[in-house]
Design an enzyme around this catalytic site. Sequence first.
Site, mmCIF file in Angstrom:
data_model
loop_
_atom_site.group_PDB
_atom_site.id
_atom_site.type_symbol
_atom_site.label_atom_id
_atom_site.label_comp_id
_atom_site.label_asym_id
_atom_site.label_seq_id
_atom_site.Cartn_x
_atom_site.Cartn_y
_atom_site.Cartn_z
ATOM 1 N N LYS A 109 67.168 90.086 -37.286
ATOM 2 C CA LYS A 109 66.754 90.750 -38.529
ATOM 3 C C LYS A 109 67.795 91.757 -39.063
ATOM 4 C CE LYS A 109 62.091 89.275 -38.113
ATOM 5 N NZ LYS A 109 61.221 89.114 -36.982
ATOM 6 N N TYR A 134 55.460 88.551 -30.165
ATOM 7 C CA TYR A 134 56.111 87.337 -30.662
ATOM 8 C C TYR A 134 57.587 87.392 -30.304
ATOM 9 C CZ TYR A 134 57.746 83.804 -34.037
ATOM 10 O OH TYR A 134 58.326 82.713 -34.635
ATOM 11 N N ASP A 183 62.608 92.885 -26.522
ATOM 12 C CA ASP A 183 62.792 92.143 -27.761
ATOM 13 C C ASP A 183 62.756 93.145 -28.907
ATOM 14 O OD1 ASP A 183 62.695 90.681 -30.068
ATOM 15 O OD2 ASP A 183 61.310 89.168 -29.289
HETATM 16 C C1 PLP Z 1 61.219 87.767 -36.072
HETATM 17 C C2 PLP Z 1 61.119 87.924 -34.589
HETATM 18 C C3 PLP Z 1 61.679 86.991 -33.697
HETATM 19 C C4 PLP Z 1 62.252 85.687 -34.159
HETATM 20 O O1 PLP Z 1 63.373 85.816 -34.923
HETATM 21 P P1 PLP Z 1 63.773 84.580 -35.925
HETATM 22 O O2 PLP Z 1 65.073 85.012 -36.495
HETATM 23 O O3 PLP Z 1 62.653 84.490 -36.897
HETATM 24 O O4 PLP Z 1 63.883 83.380 -35.058
HETATM 25 C C5 PLP Z 1 61.667 87.293 -32.354
HETATM 26 N N1 PLP Z 1 61.112 88.426 -31.877
HETATM 27 C C6 PLP Z 1 60.561 89.339 -32.704
HETATM 28 C C7 PLP Z 1 60.011 90.590 -32.142
HETATM 29 C C8 PLP Z 1 60.514 89.096 -34.074
HETATM 30 O O5 PLP Z 1 59.908 89.979 -34.882
#
Ligand code: PLP
Length: 429
Positions: free
Chosen positions: A268, A145, A240
């Site tokens: 995060k 994701y 990511d």
């Molecule tokens: C949470 C998450 C996102 C998105 O971040 P948001 O602040 O919710 O837009 C992108 N990549 C990873 C791996 C994530 O866990």
Amino acid sequence: MRKYDKSIELYKKAVNLIPGGVNSPVRAFKSVGQTPIFVKRSAGSKVYDEDDNEYIDYICSWGPLILGHNYPSVIEEVRKAIELGSSYGLPTKKEVELAKLICECIPSIEKVRLTTSGTEAAMAAVRLARAYTKKNKIVKFEGCYHGHSDSLLVKAGSGLLTFDILDSNGITEATTKDTIVLPYNDIFALEECFKKYENQISCVIIEPIAANMGLILPNIDFLNRLREITQQNNSLLIFDEVISGFRVGISGASGYYNIKPDLTILGKIIGGGYPIGAFGGKNEIMKLISPEGSVYHAGTLSGNPVSVSAGLATIKTLKENDSIYKTLEKNTKYIVDALTKIIKENNLKNVQINYIGSLFTIYFTSEKIENLNNTKSCDTKKFGEFFKFCLDNGIVIPPSQFEALFLSYAHTEIDIEKTIDIFGKFLLM
Ligand SMILES: *Cc1c(COP(=O)(O)O)cnc(C)c1O
């Protein structure tokens, strides 16, 4: 028996006003056959709902709260920041400090741009990779994701996986035709892809530790081959690390596995519980970002002083106390070892546990979980029962089989013993 009356009442009102009653899909508790608890407050390792039930929290805001809820040095910095103003639309000293700290902690980042969410950071990083390489196609992996921007919402994890809708509606074929999706941990598929689309791949984006289809660890050879093949083909490697960054150590997964990506996405933890995202990497690439270069990225609240203050306090605390990561790892391993002992001694066949650092997922299946395809064998009904059992016993875990549990530094020995007791009781039921 716990009562959930006030939460249920709120949920009934919410569904008439907010789609599904929630502002992010997994919160609806739909996949576990429940209605959501509405949170009133939190402290340390606990959240409290509107019915005043207390829970040991293993969601921890889906990762940001590595120090737990309302960690003293974080609140203190946030308090100071809000007194000084909410947002200026002008640069601040703290943004420079946070950028410096991020660059020091993650050696592959020479320059970094802050955003308001991980979604925006991932979207901008892909745009930047396309501009830098002058190629169009992007490669992502099934179940990873990267936020909810159009071109990255193909076979994505998190809420889409939870609700079994692997591709969102409302995205044109023209947008997704340049997104190639490969199975995670599959070197052969990766090599075939680079043969087939020679000179067309701008970047490969990956969660180096996949944590949005439950927790799935990377095969080291796969990660190394990924670094090699992208370099050989003049494609960028984007890590990511929105979850893994500052989670598995101060330099994230790139430090843990000693692999330097070209670009890194953060979020995060770097906002300490407040809205944030970031993307960064080599100066040679980052200098293409506007106003230095011609790749546009902007944000009214980018680098918001409250978020930046909370992030700075969080990262400083992590950097200055290396016992934090050690404690988190020790506690997580303690839980996993205790559960593994129960599984072995009782010859339980349908439970698997993946873990690293302070992340773990309990999968209800007999299959080893190494990619998205393996997760199909999971007994999600059983997971729903597990979730409910935990909730009724004062533990809140992510309301989906396909998410990771997050430990925080605030989780106490008592919390951990209770967790093992409750999880163990369910496994033996
Ligand atoms: C949470 C998450 C996102 C998105 O971040 P948001 O602040 O919710 O837009 C992108 N990549 C990873 C791996 C994530 O866990």
